[in-house]
Design a protein around this motif. Structure first.
Motif, PDB file in Angstrom:
ATOM      1  N   GLN A  99      26.755   5.898  -3.629  1.00  0.00           N
ATOM      2  CA  GLN A  99      25.545   6.713  -3.651  1.00  0.00           C
ATOM      3  C   GLN A  99      24.475   6.071  -2.777  1.00  0.00           C
ATOM      4  OE1 GLN A  99      24.741   6.712  -7.918  1.00  0.00           O
ATOM      5  NE2 GLN A  99      25.110   8.917  -7.954  1.00  0.00           N
ATOM      6  N   SER A 100      23.625   6.927  -2.242  1.00  0.00           N
ATOM      7  CA  SER A 100      22.491   6.464  -1.454  1.00  0.00           C
ATOM      8  C   SER A 100      21.286   7.287  -1.871  1.00  0.00           C
ATOM      9  CB  SER A 100      22.790   6.678   0.035  1.00  0.00           C
ATOM     10  OG  SER A 100      21.639   6.458   0.804  1.00  0.00           O
ATOM     11  N   VAL A 101      20.206   6.613  -2.217  1.00  0.00           N
ATOM     12  CA  VAL A 101      18.987   7.323  -2.606  1.00  0.00           C
ATOM     13  C   VAL A 101      17.793   6.591  -2.021  1.00  0.00           C
ATOM     14  CG1 VAL A 101      18.781   6.114  -4.808  1.00  0.00           C
ATOM     15  CG2 VAL A 101      17.701   8.335  -4.531  1.00  0.00           C
ATOM     16  N   SER A 102      16.849   7.368  -1.502  1.00  0.00           N
ATOM     17  CA  SER A 102      15.648   6.797  -0.908  1.00  0.00           C
ATOM     18  C   SER A 102      14.449   7.088  -1.788  1.00  0.00           C
ATOM     19  CB  SER A 102      15.418   7.361   0.489  1.00  0.00           C
ATOM     20  OG  SER A 102      16.481   6.990   1.344  1.00  0.00           O
ATOM     21  N   VAL A 103      13.547   6.124  -1.840  1.00  0.00           N
ATOM     22  CA  VAL A 103      12.316   6.246  -2.619  1.00  0.00           C
ATOM     23  C   VAL A 103      11.155   5.880  -1.709  1.00  0.00           C
ATOM     24  CG1 VAL A 103      11.004   5.306  -4.572  1.00  0.00           C
ATOM     25  CG2 VAL A 103      13.477   5.651  -4.784  1.00  0.00           C
ATOM     26  N   LYS A 104      10.084   6.653  -1.809  1.00  0.00           N
ATOM     27  CA  LYS A 104       8.840   6.346  -1.104  1.00  0.00           C
ATOM     28  C   LYS A 104       7.708   6.457  -2.107  1.00  0.00           C
ATOM     29  CE  LYS A 104       9.875   8.034   3.542  1.00  0.00           C
ATOM     30  NZ  LYS A 104       9.495   9.064   4.544  1.00  0.00           N
ATOM     31  N   ALA A 105       6.777   5.518  -2.045  1.00  0.00           N
ATOM     32  CA  ALA A 105       5.583   5.565  -2.884  1.00  0.00           C
ATOM     33  C   ALA A 105       4.398   5.177  -2.014  1.00  0.00           C
ATOM     34  CB  ALA A 105       5.711   4.614  -4.070  1.00  0.00           C
ATOM     35  N   ASP A 106       3.302   5.887  -2.199  1.00  0.00           N
ATOM     36  CA  ASP A 106       2.109   5.668  -1.389  1.00  0.00           C
ATOM     37  C   ASP A 106       0.901   5.592  -2.307  1.00  0.00           C
ATOM     38  OD1 ASP A 106      -0.082   5.789   0.320  1.00  0.00           O
ATOM     39  OD2 ASP A 106       0.822   7.297   1.632  1.00  0.00           O
ATOM     40  N   ARG A 107       0.317   4.430  -2.399  1.00  0.00           N
ATOM     41  CA  ARG A 107      -0.832   4.177  -3.275  1.00  0.00           C
ATOM     42  C   ARG A 107      -2.003   5.101  -2.951  1.00  0.00           C
ATOM     43  NH1 ARG A 107      -1.663  -0.651  -6.190  1.00  0.00           N
ATOM     44  NH2 ARG A 107      -0.005  -1.756  -5.134  1.00  0.00           N
ATOM     45  N   CYS A 108      -2.121   5.498  -1.707  1.00  0.00           N
ATOM     46  CA  CYS A 108      -3.254   6.320  -1.266  1.00  0.00           C
ATOM     47  C   CYS A 108      -2.816   7.740  -0.913  1.00  0.00           C
ATOM     48  CB  CYS A 108      -3.927   5.679  -0.056  1.00  0.00           C
ATOM     49  SG  CYS A 108      -4.488   3.998  -0.365  1.00  0.00           S
ATOM     50  N   GLY A 109      -1.625   8.124  -1.307  1.00  0.00           N
ATOM     51  CA  GLY A 109      -1.067   9.415  -0.904  1.00  0.00           C
ATOM     52  C   GLY A 109      -1.433  10.584  -1.796  1.00  0.00           C
ATOM     53  N   GLY A 110      -2.163  10.354  -2.868  1.00  0.00           N
ATOM     54  CA  GLY A 110      -2.536  11.432  -3.777  1.00  0.00           C
ATOM     55  C   GLY A 110      -1.866  11.253  -5.126  1.00  0.00           C
ATOM     56  N   SER A 111      -2.313  12.036  -6.092  1.00  0.00           N
ATOM     57  CA  SER A 111      -1.806  11.928  -7.466  1.00  0.00           C
ATOM     58  C   SER A 111      -0.713  12.954  -7.705  1.00  0.00           C
ATOM     59  CB  SER A 111      -2.959  12.111  -8.458  1.00  0.00           C
ATOM     60  OG  SER A 111      -3.863  11.053  -8.325  1.00  0.00           O
ATOM     61  N   TYR A 112       0.401  12.754  -7.068  1.00  0.00           N
ATOM     62  CA  TYR A 112       1.544  13.635  -7.247  1.00  0.00           C
ATOM     63  C   TYR A 112       2.818  12.847  -7.021  1.00  0.00           C
ATOM     64  CZ  TYR A 112       2.350  13.731  -2.229  1.00  0.00           C
ATOM     65  OH  TYR A 112       2.647  13.356  -0.938  1.00  0.00           O
ATOM     66  N   SER A 113       3.908  13.424  -7.454  1.00  0.00           N
ATOM     67  CA  SER A 113       5.210  12.868  -7.101  1.00  0.00           C
ATOM     68  C   SER A 113       6.046  14.005  -6.551  1.00  0.00           C
ATOM     69  CB  SER A 113       5.890  12.219  -8.307  1.00  0.00           C
ATOM     70  OG  SER A 113       6.158  13.182  -9.292  1.00  0.00           O
ATOM     71  N   GLU A 114       6.972  13.648  -5.699  1.00  0.00           N
ATOM     72  CA  GLU A 114       7.797  14.650  -5.051  1.00  0.00           C
ATOM     73  C   GLU A 114       9.207  14.098  -4.903  1.00  0.00           C
ATOM     74  OE1 GLU A 114       7.483  17.594  -1.218  1.00  0.00           O
ATOM     75  OE2 GLU A 114       6.512  15.662  -1.075  1.00  0.00           O
ATOM     76  N   VAL A 146       0.876  -1.173   0.000  1.00  0.00           N
ATOM     77  CA  VAL A 146       0.000   0.000   0.000  1.00  0.00           C
ATOM     78  C   VAL A 146       0.914   1.224   0.000  1.00  0.00           C
ATOM     79  CG1 VAL A 146      -1.728   1.284   1.314  1.00  0.00           C
ATOM     80  CG2 VAL A 146      -1.820  -1.219   1.201  1.00  0.00           C
ATOM     81  N   ARG A 147       1.974   1.111   0.782  1.00  0.00           N
ATOM     82  CA  ARG A 147       3.053   2.112   0.809  1.00  0.00           C
ATOM     83  C   ARG A 147       4.366   1.344   0.828  1.00  0.00           C
ATOM     84  NH1 ARG A 147       0.352   3.795   5.403  1.00  0.00           N
ATOM     85  NH2 ARG A 147       2.142   3.127   6.595  1.00  0.00           N
ATOM     86  N   VAL A 148       5.364   1.896   0.173  1.00  0.00           N
ATOM     87  CA  VAL A 148       6.671   1.252   0.224  1.00  0.00           C
ATOM     88  C   VAL A 148       7.752   2.331   0.263  1.00  0.00           C
ATOM     89  CG1 VAL A 148       6.901   1.007  -2.303  1.00  0.00           C
ATOM     90  CG2 VAL A 148       8.168  -0.533  -0.789  1.00  0.00           C
ATOM     91  N   GLY A 149       8.719   2.090   1.098  1.00  0.00           N
ATOM     92  CA  GLY A 149       9.872   2.985   1.193  1.00  0.00           C
ATOM     93  C   GLY A 149      11.132   2.152   1.289  1.00  0.00           C
ATOM     94  N   PHE A 150      12.171   2.620   0.627  1.00  0.00           N
ATOM     95  CA  PHE A 150      13.429   1.882   0.653  1.00  0.00           C
ATOM     96  C   PHE A 150      14.572   2.819   0.280  1.00  0.00           C
ATOM     97  CE2 PHE A 150      11.372   1.337  -3.425  1.00  0.00           C
ATOM     98  CZ  PHE A 150      12.349   1.693  -4.336  1.00  0.00           C
ATOM     99  N   THR A 151      15.778   2.413   0.643  1.00  0.00           N
ATOM    100  CA  THR A 151      16.988   3.133   0.280  1.00  0.00           C
ATOM    101  C   THR A 151      17.863   2.194  -0.531  1.00  0.00           C
ATOM    102  OG1 THR A 151      16.885   4.515   2.247  1.00  0.00           O
ATOM    103  CG2 THR A 151      19.029   4.338   1.164  1.00  0.00           C
ATOM    104  N   VAL A 152      18.369   2.703  -1.648  1.00  0.00           N
ATOM    105  CA  VAL A 152      19.284   1.953  -2.502  1.00  0.00           C
ATOM    106  C   VAL A 152      20.691   2.473  -2.233  1.00  0.00           C
ATOM    107  CG1 VAL A 152      19.941   1.396  -4.874  1.00  0.00           C
ATOM    108  CG2 VAL A 152      17.520   1.712  -4.296  1.00  0.00           C
ATOM    109  N   LEU A 153      21.586   1.568  -1.875  1.00  0.00           N
ATOM    110  CA  LEU A 153      23.004   1.893  -1.735  1.00  0.00           C
ATOM    111  C   LEU A 153      23.715   1.290  -2.937  1.00  0.00           C
ATOM    112  CD1 LEU A 153      23.411   0.959   2.024  1.00  0.00           C
ATOM    113  CD2 LEU A 153      23.027   3.219   1.064  1.00  0.00           C
ATOM    114  N   THR A 154      24.580   2.094  -3.588  1.00  0.00           N
ATOM    115  CA  THR A 154      25.242   1.609  -4.798  1.00  0.00           C
ATOM    116  C   THR A 154      26.715   1.321  -4.551  1.00  0.00           C
ATOM    117  OG1 THR A 154      25.920   3.780  -5.616  1.00  0.00           O
ATOM    118  CG2 THR A 154      23.683   3.036  -6.200  1.00  0.00           C
ATOM    119  N   THR A 155      27.306   0.628  -5.493  1.00  0.00           N
ATOM    120  CA  THR A 155      28.720   0.277  -5.402  1.00  0.00           C
ATOM    121  C   THR A 155      29.620   1.505  -5.451  1.00  0.00           C
ATOM    122  OG1 THR A 155      28.721  -0.101  -7.790  1.00  0.00           O
ATOM    123  CG2 THR A 155      28.419  -2.035  -6.377  1.00  0.00           C
TER     124      THR A 155
END
Length: 176
Positions: free
Chosen positions: A67-82, A55-64
């Motif tokens: 780099q470190s980048v975090s992503v969050k997505a929320d199915r019920c969070g509204g029709s936008y991206s940030e 329903v919601r997912v958040g995670f951080t990708v660490l690269t070789t």
């Protein structure tokens, strides 16, 4: 209904756009992923009509490359991206789509087309820009890929990245 309609999973559906940005601009790929860290506090998974997904997912990708980048997505969070870029824990840049000005146009379109999925209406301008670039490129007789248009290679790399992330997150979140 949403889980069935998007049975490929939230990461390959909603979060795929963010993953395409990571693949395109930051060189994140299945080969460069060192670790995937789930955000246990943010993430929520449910099962509906036999389909299990986030329903919601958040995670951080660490690269070789460190780099470190975090992503969050929320199915019920509204029709936008940030997007929010942080350095040392302090936000140094943020961008939201649609922004407050674009939101007015989205609201007008939603009133005119109430049966249209909200995210399609919110991304209307981007679709028009993409189609215009492609058509202009063709009309001008140019070869290759128009500037700013994703390639099939980026699409493949993005889906591969989504597979790696989903495969890494599922057992970690099921266990925790």
């Amino acid at each position: 209904e949403c889980f069935e309609r998007n049975s490929e999973g939230m990461i390959k559906n909603m979060a795929i756009h963010e993953l395409a940005i990571l693949a395109t601009f930051y060189g994140v790929s299945k080969e460069t992923v060192l670790e995937i860290k789930p955000n246990h506090k943010f993430t929520s998974k449910e099962t509906h009509n036999g389909y299990s997904d986030f329903v919601r997912v958040g995670f951080t990708v660490l690269t070789t490359s460190g780099q470190s980048v975090s992503v969050k997505a929320d199915r019920c969070g509204g029709s936008y991206s940030e997007a929010v870029a942080s350095v040392g824990g302090k936000a140094t840049f943020s961008s939201r789509n649609p922004d407050s000005d674009q939101l007015k146009a989205v609201e007008r379109r939603m009133e005119a087309l109430p049966d249209t999925l909200p995210y399609l209406v919110a991304q209307h301008d981007e679709y028009i820009t993409m189609k215009s670039r492609i058509c202009s490129h063709i009309v001008q007789g140019k070869t290759g890929i128009p500037q700013g248009v994703p390639t099939i290679d980026i699409g493949v790399k993005t889906l591969e990245l989504a597979e790696v992330i989903t495969s890494a997150l599922t057992p970690q979140l099921n266990a925790g």
